[in-house]
Design an enzyme around this catalytic site. Structure first.
Site, PDB file in Angstrom:
ATOM      1  N   ASN A  45     -43.366  64.435  42.248  1.00  0.00           N
ATOM      2  CA  ASN A  45     -44.678  65.107  42.823  1.00  0.00           C
ATOM      3  C   ASN A  45     -45.351  66.213  42.971  1.00  0.00           C
ATOM      4  O   ASN A  45     -44.834  66.905  43.397  1.00  0.00           O
ATOM      5  CB  ASN A  45     -43.928  64.640  44.269  1.00  0.00           C
ATOM      6  CG  ASN A  45     -43.268  64.810  45.450  1.00  0.00           C
ATOM      7  OD1 ASN A  45     -42.189  64.904  44.082  1.00  0.00           O
ATOM      8  ND2 ASN A  45     -42.848  65.085  46.146  1.00  0.00           N
ATOM      9  N   GLU A  47     -47.509  68.139  45.450  1.00  0.00           N
ATOM     10  CA  GLU A  47     -48.192  68.023  46.793  1.00  0.00           C
ATOM     11  C   GLU A  47     -49.624  69.490  46.834  1.00  0.00           C
ATOM     12  O   GLU A  47     -49.737  69.707  46.105  1.00  0.00           O
ATOM     13  CB  GLU A  47     -47.111  68.233  48.178  1.00  0.00           C
ATOM     14  CG  GLU A  47     -46.762  67.376  48.016  1.00  0.00           C
ATOM     15  CD  GLU A  47     -46.030  67.079  49.322  1.00  0.00           C
ATOM     16  OE1 GLU A  47     -45.441  68.119  49.909  1.00  0.00           O
ATOM     17  OE2 GLU A  47     -44.936  66.187  50.050  1.00  0.00           O
ATOM     18  N   CYS A  56     -47.986  62.040  42.562  1.00  0.00           N
ATOM     19  CA  CYS A  56     -46.626  61.138  43.263  1.00  0.00           C
ATOM     20  C   CYS A  56     -46.189  61.401  41.565  1.00  0.00           C
ATOM     21  O   CYS A  56     -47.351  61.550  40.356  1.00  0.00           O
ATOM     22  CB  CYS A  56     -46.831  59.740  43.124  1.00  0.00           C
ATOM     23  SG  CYS A  56     -47.183  58.940  44.805  1.00  0.00           S
ATOM     24  N   GLU A  58     -44.083  59.652  39.748  1.00  0.00           N
ATOM     25  CA  GLU A  58     -44.398  58.487  39.172  1.00  0.00           C
ATOM     26  C   GLU A  58     -46.096  58.615  38.087  1.00  0.00           C
ATOM     27  O   GLU A  58     -46.025  58.933  36.766  1.00  0.00           O
ATOM     28  CB  GLU A  58     -45.057  56.917  39.685  1.00  0.00           C
ATOM     29  CG  GLU A  58     -43.301  56.636  40.431  1.00  0.00           C
ATOM     30  CD  GLU A  58     -42.949  56.655  41.485  1.00  0.00           C
ATOM     31  OE1 GLU A  58     -44.163  58.304  42.323  1.00  0.00           O
ATOM     32  OE2 GLU A  58     -42.762  56.598  42.013  1.00  0.00           O
ATOM     33  N   CYS A  90     -44.903  53.767  45.293  1.00  0.00           N
ATOM     34  CA  CYS A  90     -45.632  53.671  46.333  1.00  0.00           C
ATOM     35  C   CYS A  90     -46.710  52.867  45.818  1.00  0.00           C
ATOM     36  O   CYS A  90     -46.786  52.348  44.240  1.00  0.00           O
ATOM     37  CB  CYS A  90     -46.135  55.190  47.288  1.00  0.00           C
ATOM     38  SG  CYS A  90     -47.976  55.308  45.888  1.00  0.00           S
ATOM     39  N   CYS A  93     -48.984  54.113  43.220  1.00  0.00           N
ATOM     40  CA  CYS A  93     -48.440  54.115  42.096  1.00  0.00           C
ATOM     41  C   CYS A  93     -48.351  52.707  40.678  1.00  0.00           C
ATOM     42  O   CYS A  93     -48.499  52.798  39.667  1.00  0.00           O
ATOM     43  CB  CYS A  93     -46.551  54.800  41.639  1.00  0.00           C
ATOM     44  SG  CYS A  93     -47.293  56.928  42.167  1.00  0.00           S
TER      45      CYS A  93
HETATM   46  N1  THU Z   1     -43.889  60.593  46.649  1.00  0.00           N
HETATM   47  C1  THU Z   1     -43.873  60.052  45.736  1.00  0.00           C
HETATM   48  O1  THU Z   1     -43.422  61.362  44.677  1.00  0.00           O
HETATM   49  N2  THU Z   1     -43.407  59.028  44.959  1.00  0.00           N
HETATM   50  C2  THU Z   1     -43.516  57.891  46.049  1.00  0.00           C
HETATM   51  O2  THU Z   1     -43.686  56.561  45.144  1.00  0.00           O
HETATM   52  C3  THU Z   1     -43.242  57.841  46.823  1.00  0.00           C
HETATM   53  C4  THU Z   1     -44.205  59.272  47.465  1.00  0.00           C
HETATM   54  C5  THU Z   1     -44.454  61.633  46.957  1.00  0.00           C
HETATM   55  C6  THU Z   1     -45.796  61.877  47.663  1.00  0.00           C
HETATM   56  C7  THU Z   1     -45.590  62.727  48.065  1.00  0.00           C
HETATM   57  O3  THU Z   1     -45.623  64.195  47.691  1.00  0.00           O
HETATM   58  C8  THU Z   1     -43.892  62.780  48.988  1.00  0.00           C
HETATM   59  O4  THU Z   1     -43.364  61.865  48.207  1.00  0.00           O
HETATM   60  C9  THU Z   1     -43.998  62.226  50.470  1.00  0.00           C
HETATM   61  O5  THU Z   1     -44.556  61.217  50.563  1.00  0.00           O
END
Ligand code: THU
Length: 134
Positions: A45, A47, A56, A58, A90, A93
């Site tokens: 991820n 941010e 994210c 994925e 999520c 994704c």
């Molecule tokens: N996140 C992912 O990388 N993958 C997911 O499927 C769920 C959420 C990340 C996004 C964000 O940087 C952190 O997790 C918190 O939501």
């Protein structure tokens, strides 16, 4: 767990250590295997201060595989995260995965040690949004 999945899990775990997650502190690693390609594509991820620009793990992995190959079919997805129960992709994704995966595609979900759960994509997202078959 078969050794290819174990290798992909290690790729996901290593990618997780590169996560840029200063806001949530929630680090996620992913790896995808593409049909007909031995490369395991990593994702973490990434941010952003604007929050909404966050990508994210994925989707990051999928974008890398598409950039390298063009049209892809995902053979499997691995997610690594330090949660119990394991973290699932999520909904955003899952929708992106639906563009490149069949319903029976396995999704391997792990903690920091190993894969702990296997689910089929269709059980995570039974009815993806799709305009091509309309
Ligand atoms: N996140 C992912 O990388 N993958 C997911 O499927 C769920 C959420 C990340 C996004 C964000 O940087 C952190 O997790 C918190 O939501």
């Amino acid at each position: 767990m078969n050794e290819n999945i174990d290798k992909a899990f290690k790729v996901a775990l290593e990618a997780r250590s590169n996560a840029h997650a200063p806001y949530s502190k929630f680090q996620v690693g992913a790896a995808i295997k593409v049909v007909g390609d031995d490369t395991i594509y990593p994702g973490c991820n990434v941010e952003n201060a604007s929050y909404g620009a966050t990508v994210c793990a994925e989707r990051n992995a999928i974008i890398g595989a598409v950039a390298r190959n063009g049209k892809i079919e995902i053979e499997y997805v691995v997610v690594a995260c330090n949660t119990d129960p394991v973290t699932v992709p999520c909904a955003l994704c899952l929708q992106v995965i639906s563009e490149f995966a069949k319903p029976e595609m396995p999704v391997y979900l792990g903690d920091l040690e190993s894969v702990k759960k296997t689910v089929l994509f269709k059980d995570l997202l039974p009815m993806p949004f799709n305009t091509l078959d309309c």
